[in-house]
Design a protein around this motif. Structure first.
Motif, PDB file in Angstrom:
ATOM      1  N   ASN A 165       0.806  -1.229   0.000  1.00 21.76           N
ATOM      2  CA  ASN A 165       0.000   0.000   0.000  1.00 21.76           C
ATOM      3  C   ASN A 165       0.835   1.272   0.000  1.00 21.76           C
ATOM      4  O   ASN A 165       0.272   2.377   0.076  1.00 21.76           O
ATOM      5  CB  ASN A 165      -0.938   0.014   1.210  1.00 21.76           C
ATOM      6  N   ARG A 166       2.163   1.125  -0.029  1.00 20.37           N
ATOM      7  CA  ARG A 166       3.080   2.265  -0.059  1.00 20.37           C
ATOM      8  C   ARG A 166       2.827   3.198   1.132  1.00 20.37           C
ATOM      9  O   ARG A 166       2.646   4.388   1.001  1.00 20.37           O
ATOM     10  CB  ARG A 166       2.956   3.034  -1.373  1.00 20.37           C
ATOM     11  N   GLU A 167       2.831   2.593   2.322  1.00 17.19           N
ATOM     12  CA  GLU A 167       2.608   3.360   3.535  1.00 17.19           C
ATOM     13  C   GLU A 167       3.888   3.966   4.089  1.00 17.19           C
ATOM     14  O   GLU A 167       3.834   4.784   5.017  1.00 17.19           O
ATOM     15  CB  GLU A 167       1.961   2.468   4.605  1.00 17.19           C
ATOM     16  N   PHE A 168       5.050   3.593   3.549  1.00 18.40           N
ATOM     17  CA  PHE A 168       6.318   4.114   4.044  1.00 18.40           C
ATOM     18  C   PHE A 168       6.632   5.427   3.322  1.00 18.40           C
ATOM     19  O   PHE A 168       6.458   5.557   2.102  1.00 18.40           O
ATOM     20  CB  PHE A 168       7.447   3.112   3.828  1.00 18.40           C
ATOM     21  N   VAL A 169       7.096   6.417   4.086  1.00 17.77           N
ATOM     22  CA  VAL A 169       7.454   7.729   3.539  1.00 17.77           C
ATOM     23  C   VAL A 169       8.836   8.112   4.061  1.00 17.77           C
ATOM     24  O   VAL A 169       9.328   7.547   5.056  1.00 17.77           O
ATOM     25  CB  VAL A 169       6.421   8.807   3.940  1.00 17.77           C
ATOM     26  N   LEU A 183      15.411   9.502   6.107  1.00 18.89           N
ATOM     27  CA  LEU A 183      14.995   8.740   7.276  1.00 18.89           C
ATOM     28  C   LEU A 183      13.584   8.218   7.011  1.00 18.89           C
ATOM     29  O   LEU A 183      12.667   8.985   6.711  1.00 18.89           O
ATOM     30  CB  LEU A 183      15.021   9.614   8.522  1.00 18.89           C
ATOM     31  N   VAL A 184      13.381   6.903   7.156  1.00 13.76           N
ATOM     32  CA  VAL A 184      12.105   6.289   6.806  1.00 13.76           C
ATOM     33  C   VAL A 184      11.116   6.415   7.968  1.00 13.76           C
ATOM     34  O   VAL A 184      11.491   6.364   9.146  1.00 13.76           O
ATOM     35  CB  VAL A 184      12.307   4.801   6.417  1.00 13.76           C
ATOM     36  N   VAL A 208      15.067  -6.303   4.242  1.00 12.73           N
ATOM     37  CA  VAL A 208      15.596  -6.353   2.864  1.00 12.73           C
ATOM     38  C   VAL A 208      14.666  -5.640   1.890  1.00 12.73           C
ATOM     39  O   VAL A 208      15.082  -4.706   1.193  1.00 12.73           O
ATOM     40  CB  VAL A 208      15.860  -7.811   2.451  1.00 12.73           C
ATOM     41  N   PRO A 209      13.366  -6.026   1.792  1.00  5.31           N
ATOM     42  CA  PRO A 209      12.487  -5.263   0.887  1.00  5.31           C
ATOM     43  C   PRO A 209      12.275  -3.828   1.358  1.00  5.31           C
ATOM     44  O   PRO A 209      12.084  -2.934   0.539  1.00  5.31           O
ATOM     45  CB  PRO A 209      11.178  -6.060   0.885  1.00  5.31           C
ATOM     46  N   LEU A 210      12.314  -3.609   2.685  1.00  4.86           N
ATOM     47  CA  LEU A 210      12.145  -2.247   3.180  1.00  4.86           C
ATOM     48  C   LEU A 210      13.304  -1.372   2.720  1.00  4.86           C
ATOM     49  O   LEU A 210      13.105  -0.216   2.309  1.00  4.86           O
ATOM     50  CB  LEU A 210      12.046  -2.245   4.709  1.00  4.86           C
ATOM     51  N   GLY A 211      14.548  -1.882   2.762  1.00  5.46           N
ATOM     52  CA  GLY A 211      15.705  -1.113   2.320  1.00  5.46           C
ATOM     53  C   GLY A 211      15.602  -0.747   0.851  1.00  5.46           C
ATOM     54  O   GLY A 211      15.930   0.381   0.452  1.00  5.46           O
ATOM     55  N   LEU A 212      15.182  -1.692   0.023  1.00  5.02           N
ATOM     56  CA  LEU A 212      15.012  -1.388  -1.403  1.00  5.02           C
ATOM     57  C   LEU A 212      13.898  -0.359  -1.625  1.00  5.02           C
ATOM     58  O   LEU A 212      13.992   0.485  -2.523  1.00  5.02           O
ATOM     59  CB  LEU A 212      14.711  -2.679  -2.168  1.00  5.02           C
ATOM     60  N   GLU A 213      12.830  -0.416  -0.797  1.00  3.49           N
ATOM     61  CA  GLU A 213      11.751   0.576  -0.910  1.00  3.49           C
ATOM     62  C   GLU A 213      12.274   1.965  -0.569  1.00  3.49           C
ATOM     63  O   GLU A 213      11.902   2.961  -1.196  1.00  3.49           O
ATOM     64  CB  GLU A 213      10.604   0.188   0.033  1.00  3.49           C
ATOM     65  N   VAL A 214      13.181   2.041   0.429  1.00  7.41           N
ATOM     66  CA  VAL A 214      13.758   3.342   0.787  1.00  7.41           C
ATOM     67  C   VAL A 214      14.594   3.877  -0.369  1.00  7.41           C
ATOM     68  O   VAL A 214      14.538   5.069  -0.697  1.00  7.41           O
ATOM     69  CB  VAL A 214      14.591   3.209   2.077  1.00  7.41           C
TER      70      VAL A 214
END
Length: 776
Positions: A531-535, A555-556, A582-588
């Motif tokens: 849902n692309r909730e990370f900003v 900063l995430v 791992v997927p969070l780092g790539l999303e950042v």
């Protein structure tokens, strides 16, 4: 079927026609009423005016008769013997000077002439006047009398004289002694009437007792004659009487005829005027009103006919509109039906058939308020299925969906009329128990629900056993607000899950709500990424030699739909422990690339963005390839990136290989949190980094004294000798900026310059920062 619009329109036409007819009839009725009223008022006003005038004339004659009576008494007193009058010339002189009476005659009781001022024209005998005088004296005493007109008298008409006969009685008795005839000059009366306006065609008459005319006066003058006139018989029973009549002449002329009769003096004064003269002004007004009435009749008729015609034309339009309205009504009904279906769909979870989360929150809040007003308990149950993820992964989503539908059916069959149930998402269900229940009843219901949900399921030919974990919160004991009850029930469910399968637990204050929150964060990592909730928030890095922004650290943050903005200290450790880092780092990295492109399109100066990399990420065999692929996909050069690593990362050979590959591609590397790790300084020569970031715990000790933080100063000297740039984290005071600048630090970041900010605030910050630092 009759057209309602056509029927209504026809009735409107009839109503308009009726109103037009009523208006015309009312106009003519008003005209007739006003005409009749004006005619009556004009005649009444004329009658009143004429009677007043007749009264004035009769009063004048009355005064003259009173004067005649007084003169008769004087003659009877001073000249008891009529023969003495012939010898005395004073009476003749008196008559010559009198403007009213110009002749005098004295008669005895037999009516024989004894004396006359004009013997040659006097009546030798009274004749029938004698009887009149006797009768008059018996009725009214010694009052002057205008005798009846006598056509047989030898003298003929009296000419310009009015005779007044005065009976004179012997003193002390009522016996008639003599009769005195005084004749009034009509010219005197003409002088009295010459200034009286009696109106067009009107005339004044003086009549004797029998109604014969003695005198007539009109606008042309005064004449004495006896002509054929309407007769008025005096009311001899009253001394003075008045009235009016209407008569019509031979040529059809109608007259208003008023009279005043003085029976005691034997004369009547009349005044007559033609109706046409009286009504002349009213007739002109009536003609004007008639013309106006005719005009109004024409206007009303024309308007009514035009309106009826217009309504007839509109009827055709309304028939078409009615047909259109019928079609529109059908469309509206279909639309309302679709809206109702859409509302039902929007309120119901499509898979389970229960309420969805939004509708449950809306209805449960109102239901809780009803329970509170009724002072009844309410229970909120949070249900989570055990091992549902493994069932989905092993048997497929189709079986998982069938299981959710079966669970929803079993829950629904246990609900009471006032209970609510919803599927919150995934394998989570929520039930609100309302109505009349005690706490023991709530526990029995939860036990039965756990038993039923733990019974075997027959799903698509597969027998499956599963169990729920149920958390229970009771209102008002555990809370009154719905969100508070949900949190408590969620915590109780987490406690039940830890206790084993197929368990239920009531909420207890000893439960750790933060553990529950950590659990839900862990469970929703995948959904948040989808849902692309990370900003990203960006903290500026400032070059201390020029005090200009030289880059930003990304900063995430997690914009969680339930917990709000969640900071990395709450979810990054979970992500590292679960491998989601791992997927969070790539999303950042992807978010940072998108923002660099957005700033470039806004025309901002190129900025270097620093991104943190976890040791878990660096341990992945394809880390560097995937990072470089994301940069290439967005058209961002590696020189725009600064990868920040920790001291722990350099202990792994795979991590070192990735770092070498990234540095060879042109990306700068920074060693983050230096001074807190376990690697020695000797390892710095083996790490391909270009920047050294001093941890905030060391910077916080700087207070601008000569012995402040020798570790910071030594670290900066060491880094300079190794050709590394030095970045100081956590700079919060101006004194720290001065100390770091003197010590040779290159870059600083911290709250002194700015807190981490959303990307939308960066352009305004860059525009204002240079001016603000120069001013300070």
């Amino acid at each position: 079927m009759q057209n309602p619009h056509a029927s209504s329109l026809s009735s409107v036409q009839v109503t308009m026609l009726a109103l037009g007819v009523i208006t015309v009839l009312s106009t003519w009725a008003l005209f007739i009423y006003q005409s009749v009223t004006a005619r009556s008022e004009a005649l009444a006003a004329s009658r009143s005016q004429h009677i007043n005038l007749a009264l004035v004339v009769s009063e004048s004659l009355k005064q003259m008769t009173d004067r005649a009576s007084a003169m008769a008494r004087v003659i009877a007193t001073e000249y008891p013997d009529p023969e003495a009058l012939n010898r005395d010339d004073r009476l003749l002189s008196l008559l010559a000077e009198d403007p009213v009476f110009n002749r005098l005659s004295v008669y005895d009781t037999g009516g024989e002439l004894r004396y006359s001022s004009h013997r040659h024209s006097a009546r030798p005998q009274l004749g029938p006047w004698l009887a009149q005088a006797r009768q008059h004296g018996e009725r009214f005493g010694a009052t002057p009398l205008l005798p009846r007109y006598d056509k047989s008298a030898p003298v003929g008409l009296p000419g310009w004289r009015l005779p007044f006969l005065v009976p004179v009685a012997r003193p002390g008795t009522e016996q008639l002694e003599q009769l005195i005839l005084l004749e009034l000059d009509i010219g005197y009366l003409a002088g009295l009437l010459q200034h009286v306006v009696i109106g067009e065609g009107a005339f004044v008459q003086i009549l004797g007792p029998d109604g014969h005319e003695w005198m007539r006066a009109d606008s042309s003058g005064v004449m004495a004659a006896d002509i054929d006139t309407p007769r008025v018989r005096p009311d001899l029973e009253r001394r003075v009487s008045s009235g009016d009549r209407t008569f019509e002449t031979a040529d059809g002329e109608r007259y208003q005829y008023v009279y005043v009769t003085r029976a005691a003096n034997g004369f009547t004064v009349t005044l007559a005027q033609p109706h046409r003269a009286i009504l002349a002004s009213q007739t002109r007004t009536c003609y004007n009103q008639l013309a106006l009435t005719l005009l109004m009749t024409l206007v009303v008729t024309a308007v009514t006919l035009w309106l009826i015609r217009a309504l007839q034309r509109q009827q055709t339009v309304l028939d078409a509109l009615q047909a259109s309205e019928a079609r529109n009504q059908q469309l509206i009904e279909r639309l309302e039906s679709e809206h109702a279906r859409s509302r039902r769909i929007a309120a119901i979870d499509h898979l389970s058939g229960l309420l969805n989360r939004r509708q449950f929150l809306e209805e449960a809040g109102a239901r809780l308020e009803q329970q509170r007003r009724a002072r009844r308990l309410a229970a909120l149950m949070f249900i989570d299925l055990d091992r549902f993820k493994s069932i989905n992964d092993s048997l497929g989503h189709q079986v998982g969906d069938l299981l959710l539908q079966a669970v929803a059916g079993r829950i629904q069959r246990l609900l009471g009329t006032e209970d609510l149930a919803a599927r919150f998402g995934g394998d989570e269900f929520v039930v609100l128990l309302a109505g009349e229940r005690r706490e023991r009843d709530i526990e029995d219901w939860a036990r039965e629900l756990a038993r039923r949900l733990s019974s075997p399921y027959e799903l698509d030919g597969t027998e499956l056993k599963n169990s729920p974990s149920i958390g229970i919160a009771i209102a008002p004991r555990d809370g009154q607000a719905l969100d508070e009850l949900i949190r408590c029930a969620d915590a109780a469910m987490y406690s039940a899950k830890k206790a084993g399968r197929g368990q239920y637990r009531f909420f207890d204050q000893s439960l750790n709500l933060r553990d529950v929150e950590q659990f839900h964060l862990e469970q929703s990592f995948s959904e948040a990424l989808h849902n692309r909730e990370f900003v990203l928030h960006f903290q500026p890095q400032v070059a201390l030699d020029s005090l200009q922004v030289c880059g930003f650290e990304a900063l995430v943050r997690w914009q969680h739909p339930r917990f709000g903005l969640v900071y990395p200290d709450r979810f990054v450790p979970l992500a590292e422990s679960t491998g989601f880092i791992v997927p969070l780092g790539l999303e950042v990295v992807r978010l940072a690339c998108e923002q660099i492109v957005a700033w470039r399109e806004q025309g901002l100066p190129p900025q270097v963005v620093a991104v943190n990399a976890s040791p878990v990420q660096l341990a992945q065999p394809d880390f560097s390839e995937r990072v470089l692929a994301i940069l290439a996909q967005h058209g961002v050069g590696p020189d725009r990136f600064d990868l920040e690593i920790t001291e722990t990362s350099i202990l792994d050979s795979t991590a070192l290989a990735h770092l070498e590959a990234l540095r060879a591609a042109g990306m700068s590397l920074s060693l983050d949190d230096f001074g807190t790790g376990y690697s020695g300084l000797a390892h710095l020569e083996a790490v391909p980094v270009s920047k050294l970031k001093i941890d905030r715990s060391l910077v916080a000790k700087i207070c601008n004294r000569h012995d402040d933080s020798p570790i910071v100063s030594s670290t900066i000297i060491l880094a300079k000798r190794m050709n590394l740039s030095v970045v100081a984290e956590g700079v919060e005071t101006r004194e720290q900026v001065v100390h770091l600048t003197v010590a040779g630090c290159d870059i600083a970041q911290g709250y002194h310059f700015s807190r981490p900010m959303p990307a939308a605030e960066v352009p305004a910050f860059l525009a204002q920062f240079g001016r603000a630092e120069t001013a300070t």
